[in-house]
Enzyme design. Structure first.
Site, PDB file in Angstrom:
ATOM      1  N   LYS A   1       0.834  -1.211   0.000  1.00 49.99           N
ATOM      2  CA  LYS A   1       0.000   0.000   0.000  1.00 49.99           C
ATOM      3  C   LYS A   1       0.867   1.259   0.000  1.00 49.99           C
ATOM      4  O   LYS A   1       0.649   2.166  -0.797  1.00 49.99           O
ATOM      5  CB  LYS A   1      -0.935   0.017   1.221  1.00 49.99           C
ATOM      6  CG  LYS A   1      -1.892  -1.144   1.308  1.00 49.99           C
ATOM      7  CD  LYS A   1      -2.886  -1.008   2.455  1.00 49.99           C
ATOM      8  CE  LYS A   1      -2.276  -1.046   3.826  1.00 49.99           C
ATOM      9  NZ  LYS A   1      -1.658  -2.343   4.205  1.00 49.99           N
TER      10      LYS A   1
ATOM     11  N   ARG B   1      -9.728   0.168   8.687  1.00 51.00           N
ATOM     12  CA  ARG B   1      -9.280  -1.209   8.884  1.00 51.00           C
ATOM     13  C   ARG B   1     -10.334  -2.054   9.581  1.00 51.00           C
ATOM     14  O   ARG B   1     -10.104  -3.243   9.827  1.00 51.00           O
ATOM     15  CB  ARG B   1      -8.022  -1.207   9.741  1.00 51.00           C
ATOM     16  CG  ARG B   1      -6.711  -1.401   8.969  1.00 51.00           C
ATOM     17  CD  ARG B   1      -5.610  -1.272   9.980  1.00 51.00           C
ATOM     18  NE  ARG B   1      -4.366  -1.883   9.705  1.00 51.00           N
ATOM     19  CZ  ARG B   1      -3.311  -1.235   9.213  1.00 51.00           C
ATOM     20  NH1 ARG B   1      -3.429  -0.001   8.789  1.00 51.00           N
ATOM     21  NH2 ARG B   1      -2.159  -1.835   9.130  1.00 51.00           N
TER      22      ARG B   1
ATOM     23  N   ARG C   1      11.718  -6.054   4.739  1.00 51.07           N
ATOM     24  CA  ARG C   1      11.318  -4.661   4.563  1.00 51.07           C
ATOM     25  C   ARG C   1      12.181  -3.721   5.411  1.00 51.07           C
ATOM     26  O   ARG C   1      12.499  -4.025   6.564  1.00 51.07           O
ATOM     27  CB  ARG C   1       9.848  -4.535   4.984  1.00 51.07           C
ATOM     28  CG  ARG C   1       9.258  -3.189   4.776  1.00 51.07           C
ATOM     29  CD  ARG C   1       7.784  -3.294   4.620  1.00 51.07           C
ATOM     30  NE  ARG C   1       7.098  -3.324   5.917  1.00 51.07           N
ATOM     31  CZ  ARG C   1       5.801  -3.071   6.045  1.00 51.07           C
ATOM     32  NH1 ARG C   1       5.061  -2.804   4.981  1.00 51.07           N
ATOM     33  NH2 ARG C   1       5.236  -3.122   7.228  1.00 51.07           N
TER      34      ARG C   1
ATOM     35  N   ARG D   1      11.112  -1.932  10.819  1.00 52.00           N
ATOM     36  CA  ARG D   1      10.036  -1.509  11.717  1.00 52.00           C
ATOM     37  C   ARG D   1       9.958  -2.475  12.891  1.00 52.00           C
ATOM     38  O   ARG D   1      10.117  -3.677  12.723  1.00 52.00           O
ATOM     39  CB  ARG D   1       8.701  -1.508  10.946  1.00 52.00           C
ATOM     40  CG  ARG D   1       8.412  -0.188  10.293  1.00 52.00           C
ATOM     41  CD  ARG D   1       7.203  -0.253   9.428  1.00 52.00           C
ATOM     42  NE  ARG D   1       6.030  -0.842  10.064  1.00 52.00           N
ATOM     43  CZ  ARG D   1       4.809  -0.827   9.524  1.00 52.00           C
ATOM     44  NH1 ARG D   1       4.625  -0.251   8.343  1.00 52.00           N
ATOM     45  NH2 ARG D   1       3.797  -1.373  10.142  1.00 52.00           N
TER      46      ARG D   1
ATOM     47  N   ARG E   1      -0.349  -9.590  13.041  1.00 51.69           N
ATOM     48  CA  ARG E   1      -0.948  -8.565  12.159  1.00 51.69           C
ATOM     49  C   ARG E   1      -1.711  -9.209  11.006  1.00 51.69           C
ATOM     50  O   ARG E   1      -2.756  -8.703  10.595  1.00 51.69           O
ATOM     51  CB  ARG E   1       0.143  -7.617  11.637  1.00 51.69           C
ATOM     52  CG  ARG E   1       0.642  -6.675  12.738  1.00 51.69           C
ATOM     53  CD  ARG E   1       1.993  -6.064  12.424  1.00 51.69           C
ATOM     54  NE  ARG E   1       1.967  -5.230  11.264  1.00 51.69           N
ATOM     55  CZ  ARG E   1       3.009  -5.049  10.446  1.00 51.69           C
ATOM     56  NH1 ARG E   1       4.147  -5.682  10.658  1.00 51.69           N
ATOM     57  NH2 ARG E   1       2.906  -4.268   9.415  1.00 51.69           N
TER      58      ARG E   1
HETATM   59  P1  AMP Z   1       0.686   0.157   9.076  1.00 51.66           P
HETATM   60  O1  AMP Z   1       1.861   1.057   8.941  1.00 51.66           O
HETATM   61  O2  AMP Z   1      -0.476   0.571   8.242  1.00 51.66           O
HETATM   62  O3  AMP Z   1       1.051  -1.303   8.884  1.00 51.66           O
HETATM   63  O4  AMP Z   1       0.186   0.285  10.594  1.00 51.66           O
HETATM   64  C1  AMP Z   1       1.038  -0.028  11.685  1.00 51.66           C
HETATM   65  C2  AMP Z   1       0.217  -0.234  12.942  1.00 51.66           C
HETATM   66  O5  AMP Z   1      -0.495   0.981  13.256  1.00 51.66           O
HETATM   67  C3  AMP Z   1      -0.859  -1.301  12.846  1.00 51.66           C
HETATM   68  O6  AMP Z   1      -0.358  -2.608  13.086  1.00 51.66           O
HETATM   69  C4  AMP Z   1      -1.809  -0.835  13.962  1.00 51.66           C
HETATM   70  O7  AMP Z   1      -1.292  -1.128  15.234  1.00 51.66           O
HETATM   71  C5  AMP Z   1      -1.778   0.669  13.794  1.00 51.66           C
HETATM   72  N1  AMP Z   1      -2.795   1.138  12.820  1.00 51.66           N
HETATM   73  C6  AMP Z   1      -2.575   1.729  11.611  1.00 51.66           C
HETATM   74  N2  AMP Z   1      -3.736   2.042  11.009  1.00 51.66           N
HETATM   75  C7  AMP Z   1      -4.722   1.632  11.842  1.00 51.66           C
HETATM   76  C8  AMP Z   1      -6.141   1.651  11.776  1.00 51.66           C
HETATM   77  N3  AMP Z   1      -6.796   2.147  10.720  1.00 51.66           N
HETATM   78  N4  AMP Z   1      -6.825   1.134  12.824  1.00 51.66           N
HETATM   79  C9  AMP Z   1      -6.199   0.643  13.905  1.00 51.66           C
HETATM   80  N5  AMP Z   1      -4.859   0.565  14.021  1.00 51.66           N
HETATM   81  C10 AMP Z   1      -4.116   1.068  13.008  1.00 51.66           C
END
Ligand code: AMP
Length: 214
Positions: A14, A89, A128, A161, A172
């Site tokens: 994404k 999400r 990554r 990360r 996740r």
């Molecule tokens: P990402 O960078 O999109 O993979 O997000 C990293 C982490 O941020 C996720 O594993 C969640 O803990 C939190 N997070 C990001 N977006 C959301 C969302 N829309 N709802 C809830 N938690 C989120």
């Protein structure tokens, strides 16, 4: 206001696609994960609340991320064209988004599901790397930086990360299947879902997304 939603499992590409789409679609990229990581780094109240959930690979509460995104969309005004990466999400978040978009007299232009098999997701997440300064994403094998270990744009040392370790990745992916995958049907039922093959070179995938949105 017009929103395009990028939907996909962790590692589906994404963020990488979004970096390329900003230029060709003329949209502002809003990554919920980047916003939360920045809040954690700055030690804001929202960041302190989110930190524990993120470390464990769990979703932060809907109200917390919903408020951040809603405030940003309202502040953006009527002309805002936004590419949402990582939000919504959950179905509750999709409902929040629907409400704020309607209140602003805007629309959701489409939801793009990036389709990637789970074995590939795991391989991608293991390799990554991310720039801690500008959040640009890399992969040791498939999307390496020009100089090993350094961001092309900032020359800062790249990092893995904290939530890309194998145990958190498993968590996740489980969260995606349980909480986020229902959105495929939710947006499908509204005629707003397009599926795009997320495997291939980053530019190729971005091209498929542009085509799917036409
Ligand atoms: P990402 O960078 O999109 O993979 O997000 C990293 C982490 O941020 C996720 O594993 C969640 O803990 C939190 N997070 C990001 N977006 C959301 C969302 N829309 N709802 C809830 N938690 C989120």
């Amino acid at each position: 206001m017009e929103a395009i939603i990028l939907l996909g499992a962790p590692g589906s590409g994404k963020g990488t696609a979004a970096e390329r789409l900003v230029g060709c679609l003329g949209v502002r990229h809003v990554s919920s994960g980047d916003l939360l990581r920045s809040a954690v780094k700055q030690g804001t109240p929202a960041g302190r609340e989110a930190d524990g959930y993120m470390k464990q690979g769990k979703l932060v509460p809907d109200e917390l991320i919903g408020r951040i995104i809603t405030d940003l969309l309202v502040a953006g005004g009527a002309d805002l064209q936004v590419l949402l990466d990582g939000f919504p999400r959950t179905v509750a978040q999709a409902e929040m988004l629907e409400t704020v978009v309607a209140a602003q007299g805007g629309r959701i232009r489409g939801t793009v599901l990036l389709d990637v098999a789970e074995e590939i997701l795991i391989e991608r997440l293991a390799g990554r790397l991310m720039c801690p300064a500008c959040s640009k994403g890399y992969h040791v094998r498939t999307l390496p930086p020009r100089v090993a270990g350094k961001c092309d744009a900032c020359q800062v040392d790249l990092v893995q990360r904290k939530d890309d370790n194998s145990e958190t990745v498993r968590q996740r992916l489980g969260v995606f299947r349980k909480d986020t995958a229902p959105l495929i049907e939710w947006y499908g039922a509204r005629g707003l879902l397009v599926r795009v093959d997320g495997v291939g070179a980053a530019d190729e995938v971005a091209g498929r997304i542009v085509q799917a949105l036409q």
